[in-house]
Design a protein around this motif. Sequence first.
Motif, PDB file in Angstrom:
ATOM      1  N   ARG A  62       3.814  60.890  51.204  1.00  0.00           N
ATOM      2  CA  ARG A  62       2.426  60.780  51.557  1.00  0.00           C
ATOM      3  C   ARG A  62       1.640  62.156  51.992  1.00  0.00           C
ATOM      4  NH1 ARG A  62       1.650  56.385  55.547  1.00  0.00           N
ATOM      5  NH2 ARG A  62       2.293  55.053  53.885  1.00  0.00           N
ATOM      6  N   LYS A  71      -5.943  60.069  52.624  1.00  0.00           N
ATOM      7  CA  LYS A  71      -4.408  60.410  52.396  1.00  0.00           C
ATOM      8  C   LYS A  71      -4.121  59.964  51.008  1.00  0.00           C
ATOM      9  CE  LYS A  71      -3.006  59.966  57.200  1.00  0.00           C
ATOM     10  NZ  LYS A  71      -2.068  59.212  58.195  1.00  0.00           N
ATOM     11  N   GLU A  73      -0.565  59.089  48.158  1.00  0.00           N
ATOM     12  CA  GLU A  73       0.600  58.691  48.377  1.00  0.00           C
ATOM     13  C   GLU A  73       1.099  58.532  46.780  1.00  0.00           C
ATOM     14  OE1 GLU A  73       2.180  55.803  51.183  1.00  0.00           O
ATOM     15  OE2 GLU A  73       2.350  54.641  49.379  1.00  0.00           O
TER      16      GLU A  73
END
Length: 190
Positions: A62, A71, A73
């Motif tokens: 991540r 974010k 991932e």
Amino acid sequence: MLSPQELNTLLRRLVAGAVALILLLLAGISVSQAAEIIPAVGLSKPVDGDDNGQFFGSLAFRSQFLVPMLKSEIGVGYRQESRFNEQLKIRQWPVTASLYFSPVPVLYAGGGVGWYNTTFDYRDNTVIQDETRQDFGVHLGGGFQVPIGPSAAMDLSGRYVMLRDQQAKLIPEKFNPDFWTSQLGLAIKF
């Protein structure tokens, strides 16, 4: 000897260089904490089916996206489940990509897509040939992190995965492959 004007210019350059160095160091510190590796274990439970929750494992990378509250991932995992009174064992290796909104550093929610490599392993007494398929799926989920040190956190998350209805060579022929997961991981920040 330097003239007062040359000394003033030199001091301004030194101060500007020191400020630039401090800003670069601070940026390096924030960038060094902008990524994490998360090994995790958890439970996976099919939405429909005769299987109770099964343990599974995953590994994710991540990182902070272009803006601080996003974010991204990339993850891979392994899970399995039984269907049709254990006449069919489904083993799955999902590879997923997610985008999470994180309004505060400890909370995140979002979704993503995945490639689900699935093996249908039929029991020997069924005389049906095993097969492996690749399917595309989507997921929604979120979680939170509890810091346990300057470069680690416990990561508790959940996810709902949606896949196309699957065809099985048993009766009933169609089944819903959607499943829930909940997992506990260790987010190692670097």
